[in-house]
Design a protein around this motif. Sequence first.
Motif, PDB file in Angstrom:
ATOM      1  N   THR A   1      20.884  38.759  22.121  1.00 32.65           N
ATOM      2  CA  THR A   1      21.645  37.995  21.313  1.00 32.65           C
ATOM      3  C   THR A   1      21.924  38.580  19.961  1.00 32.65           C
ATOM      4  N   TRP A   2      22.927  38.463  19.391  1.00 33.84           N
ATOM      5  CA  TRP A   2      23.125  38.883  18.094  1.00 33.84           C
ATOM      6  C   TRP A   2      24.024  37.971  17.352  1.00 33.84           C
ATOM      7  N   GLU A   3      23.447  37.708  16.242  1.00 32.43           N
ATOM      8  CA  GLU A   3      24.165  36.774  15.182  1.00 32.43           C
ATOM      9  C   GLU A   3      25.142  35.578  16.167  1.00 32.43           C
ATOM     10  N   GLY A   4      24.169  34.926  17.179  1.00 30.37           N
ATOM     11  CA  GLY A   4      24.620  33.987  17.559  1.00 30.37           C
ATOM     12  C   GLY A   4      25.647  34.139  18.994  1.00 30.37           C
ATOM     13  N   ASN A   5      25.687  35.325  19.321  1.00 28.65           N
ATOM     14  CA  ASN A   5      26.585  35.656  20.419  1.00 28.65           C
ATOM     15  C   ASN A   5      25.745  36.390  21.519  1.00 28.65           C
ATOM     16  N   ASN A   6      25.978  36.061  22.728  1.00 27.31           N
ATOM     17  CA  ASN A   6      25.290  36.706  23.846  1.00 27.31           C
ATOM     18  C   ASN A   6      26.146  37.920  24.366  1.00 27.31           C
ATOM     19  N   TYR A   7      25.076  39.086  24.783  1.00 34.12           N
ATOM     20  CA  TYR A   7      25.817  40.221  25.193  1.00 34.12           C
ATOM     21  C   TYR A   7      25.028  40.907  26.329  1.00 34.12           C
ATOM     22  N   ALA A   8      25.749  41.699  27.015  1.00 32.08           N
ATOM     23  CA  ALA A   8      25.076  42.346  27.933  1.00 32.08           C
ATOM     24  C   ALA A   8      24.841  43.853  27.682  1.00 32.08           C
ATOM     25  N   CYS A   9      23.994  44.757  27.412  1.00 33.45           N
ATOM     26  CA  CYS A   9      23.906  45.928  26.638  1.00 33.45           C
ATOM     27  C   CYS A   9      23.749  46.981  27.868  1.00 33.45           C
ATOM     28  N   LYS A  10      24.166  48.207  27.345  1.00 32.90           N
ATOM     29  CA  LYS A  10      23.549  49.249  28.150  1.00 32.90           C
ATOM     30  C   LYS A  10      22.215  49.469  28.097  1.00 32.90           C
TER      31      LYS A  10
ATOM     32  N   TYR B   1      40.500  54.288  36.518  1.00 33.27           N
ATOM     33  CA  TYR B   1      39.726  55.532  36.543  1.00 33.27           C
ATOM     34  C   TYR B   1      38.122  55.298  36.034  1.00 33.27           C
ATOM     35  N   ASP B   2      38.027  54.116  35.333  1.00 34.59           N
ATOM     36  CA  ASP B   2      36.660  54.040  34.877  1.00 34.59           C
ATOM     37  C   ASP B   2      36.337  52.689  34.977  1.00 34.59           C
ATOM     38  N   PRO B   3      36.167  51.873  36.070  1.00 38.42           N
ATOM     39  CA  PRO B   3      36.065  50.632  36.293  1.00 38.42           C
ATOM     40  C   PRO B   3      34.428  50.165  35.741  1.00 38.42           C
ATOM     41  N   GLU B   4      33.568  50.927  35.856  1.00 42.46           N
ATOM     42  CA  GLU B   4      32.412  50.869  35.461  1.00 42.46           C
ATOM     43  C   GLU B   4      31.876  51.007  34.064  1.00 42.46           C
ATOM     44  N   GLY B   5      32.782  51.395  33.097  1.00 36.08           N
ATOM     45  CA  GLY B   5      32.570  51.608  31.653  1.00 36.08           C
ATOM     46  C   GLY B   5      31.691  52.651  31.606  1.00 36.08           C
ATOM     47  N   VAL B   6      31.871  53.547  32.281  1.00 40.71           N
ATOM     48  CA  VAL B   6      30.949  54.934  31.870  1.00 40.71           C
ATOM     49  C   VAL B   6      31.276  55.620  30.643  1.00 40.71           C
ATOM     50  N   PHE B   7      32.521  55.712  30.406  1.00 44.30           N
ATOM     51  CA  PHE B   7      32.962  56.292  29.127  1.00 44.30           C
ATOM     52  C   PHE B   7      33.121  55.355  27.813  1.00 44.30           C
ATOM     53  N   TYR B   8      32.923  55.465  26.638  1.00 41.60           N
ATOM     54  CA  TYR B   8      33.093  54.858  25.623  1.00 41.60           C
ATOM     55  C   TYR B   8      33.157  55.615  24.491  1.00 41.60           C
ATOM     56  N   ALA B   9      34.672  55.331  23.595  1.00 43.64           N
ATOM     57  CA  ALA B   9      34.850  55.729  22.207  1.00 43.64           C
ATOM     58  C   ALA B   9      35.359  54.784  21.482  1.00 43.64           C
ATOM     59  N   VAL B  10      34.812  54.410  20.292  1.00 44.81           N
ATOM     60  CA  VAL B  10      35.283  53.052  19.693  1.00 44.81           C
ATOM     61  C   VAL B  10      36.777  53.116  19.557  1.00 44.81           C
TER      62      VAL B  10
ATOM     63  N   THR C   1      23.017  46.206  13.741  1.00 44.43           N
ATOM     64  CA  THR C   1      23.237  47.201  12.844  1.00 44.43           C
ATOM     65  C   THR C   1      23.749  48.506  13.496  1.00 44.43           C
ATOM     66  N   GLY C   2      24.558  48.511  14.397  1.00 44.03           N
ATOM     67  CA  GLY C   2      25.348  49.656  15.005  1.00 44.03           C
ATOM     68  C   GLY C   2      24.637  50.584  15.965  1.00 44.03           C
ATOM     69  N   THR C   3      23.643  49.673  16.582  1.00 44.60           N
ATOM     70  CA  THR C   3      22.830  50.520  17.404  1.00 44.60           C
ATOM     71  C   THR C   3      23.188  50.238  18.805  1.00 44.60           C
ATOM     72  N   ARG C   4      22.847  49.349  19.440  1.00 48.45           N
ATOM     73  CA  ARG C   4      22.910  48.996  21.107  1.00 48.45           C
ATOM     74  C   ARG C   4      24.558  48.843  21.028  1.00 48.45           C
ATOM     75  N   LEU C   5      25.059  49.479  22.364  1.00 45.71           N
ATOM     76  CA  LEU C   5      26.258  49.289  22.848  1.00 45.71           C
ATOM     77  C   LEU C   5      26.389  48.258  23.781  1.00 45.71           C
ATOM     78  N   CYS C   6      27.255  47.299  23.842  1.00 44.27           N
ATOM     79  CA  CYS C   6      27.072  45.890  24.585  1.00 44.27           C
ATOM     80  C   CYS C   6      28.475  45.642  24.865  1.00 44.27           C
ATOM     81  N   VAL C   7      28.577  44.825  25.810  1.00 40.42           N
ATOM     82  CA  VAL C   7      29.609  43.913  26.336  1.00 40.42           C
ATOM     83  C   VAL C   7      29.287  42.634  25.817  1.00 40.42           C
ATOM     84  N   LYS C   8      30.206  41.905  25.036  1.00 41.48           N
ATOM     85  CA  LYS C   8      30.280  40.647  24.593  1.00 41.48           C
ATOM     86  C   LYS C   8      30.634  39.544  25.710  1.00 41.48           C
ATOM     87  N   LEU C   9      29.661  38.864  26.083  1.00 39.42           N
ATOM     88  CA  LEU C   9      29.629  37.637  27.009  1.00 39.42           C
ATOM     89  C   LEU C   9      30.423  36.354  26.669  1.00 39.42           C
TER      90      LEU C   9
END
Length: 607
Positions: free
Chosen positions: A43-52, A577-586, A599-607
């Motif tokens: 949970t970050w700034e009131g929002n829920n996330y699922a993180c790598k 080609y990437d349904p699992e979210g393997v690759f990431y670039a902003v 603060t720019g650390t954990r890479l997460c999906v906003k729920l």
Amino acid sequence: MKGGIVGVLCSALLLAVEAACAPNSDAITKVPGFKPNKWVARTWEGNNYACKCHPGDYCWPKQNHWNNLNRTVGGNLRVNLPPGAPCYNTFQGPLGTVNTYDAAKCAAVTAGFPNEQFQIELPTAGLWTYFTNDTCRPTADPTGSCTLGYYPVLYITAKTVAHIQAGINFARNNNLRLVIRNTGHDFLGRSVGWGSLVINTHSFKSISTTNNWNGPGYNGPAITVGAGVQAFEALARLNSLSPPQIMVTGECATVGVAGGLVQGGGHGPLTNFYGFLADTAVQFKVITADGKIQTANANTNSDLFWALKGGGPAAFAVITEATYKTFVDTPSAGINLDINPATNSDPALYWEAVRKFHSYSTHFVDNGLYVYYEIGPVPNTLHVHPIVGVNKTLAQLQAVVQPLFDDLDALGVGYTTSSETYGTFYDLYNAMFEIEMAGNSALTGGWTIGRQDVINNHTAIIDAFQTVMNAGSFIVGHMWSAGHGLPQSEWAKSAINPRFRNVVDKLITIVPVSGDAPLAAKAEAQNRLTNIVDGSLRAAAPNGASYINEADPFQPDWQNAFWGTNYQRLLQIRRKYDPEGVFYAVSTPGTERWEQIETGTRLCVKL
């Protein structure tokens, strides 16, 4: 209660940790729209996330898993140390407190830190350091603090395609953040990432050429390069042929030519004639997110082939080999121009000179010229190095440029100029383009100026340039036209934003800010870049677009700015080609739900 040896392990961020290290991290086994079943609830700034999975999480791989991966990649898995670590007595990182001081290595990294090639040869360095968080720069004070910052935790120095496959499979199976790095020549922080595993492809240095590449969509001379080949290496090989050949590359010779450059488009001094590097690609060998080796060309995986040509770096696959069209090199000429406080002390006259210079952008590109210039960072400075006439004599080039000099003379502005002719463009490329520096910390933005913007709104464009400078930024400009020499029938064969075909000037904007600046200072700099610096350019040039490799990834409506009407097709291909979210670039296709929280650390999906 956390304590004893468990607490020590957690603080040290060792590779093998138990679930007890992350008592506040709950497991999530399913996230809508994604296949992985290992997620961390935050949970970050009131929002829920699922993180790598990151170090300390319940799902971070155990030591025996890392050991197995290391065996699979031939012993080429390493724990990462920041480049500046030898300058400090200790480094606090994945192995706890490690003694790292080495005077000789510190001297070497201090001397080499501003050198691009020095940093490129390091396994995980980012050439521009803002997105590393700058927590371990070279120093003369060994008692200072050195931590990992946002550098990766581990890296694989891939020596074979199988090593890349193993790294992708391991990251996918364990839902780790994965970074693909060749040279680290990146303004947007895509070569680094907190808590990540890096696959370094720089050792893939194979080069082959042919006069008669015969494949889908093309028959003619071509060059095939491995993932680690840089522009200077490819151009040197082509120049050794008889007759000498050339290919489209960036103006910077250290950039790799088979990775992020082509996936972002790839503009350079030959863009007037042949379009982007992406427009000259005829085939890729890749590894997709499922770990499979694939060929992509006009007939096989043609959708992936199209997307890899300008659809976004680190978004669709890892390119291990690329084949491009090549062209016969020709004699070329160049002109340099400088206006600075030593030649002109009147700011009003200086800006009138800039206005005159830039008003010739359509004239220059319509005559096939490429122009590289800088406005700033020193006030009242215009540095044009060089104006390039490919396949032109010096007399022909001077005839095109002379009206500008006539206008400058009529204004009474002081300037210096020089010119030279060369037997080949390759010779000009090596002689006239200046060496770029690494190790600086800044935010990078940018915009492009359309032909109609110059025609209809040029006064506002120069006003925007002044806004940029007054906001503590400066400009690097590239005048070219990607639709000048490339037939219109070829334009839609790459994923390049269609608006680029009517661009006459591509701008980079730079806002200096330290990577370890306070969070409030970083937020202020980002706001200044997005809303004042680049905001003024977007308003003055509504027919422009944004180039993904040299731009603000946090700008509004980035999907349209980067890819325009091509975005929805790219989104569908990404999901295929990437349904699992393997690759990431902003700010690449399909990353709308992803955020780097805490603060720019954990890479997460906003729920």
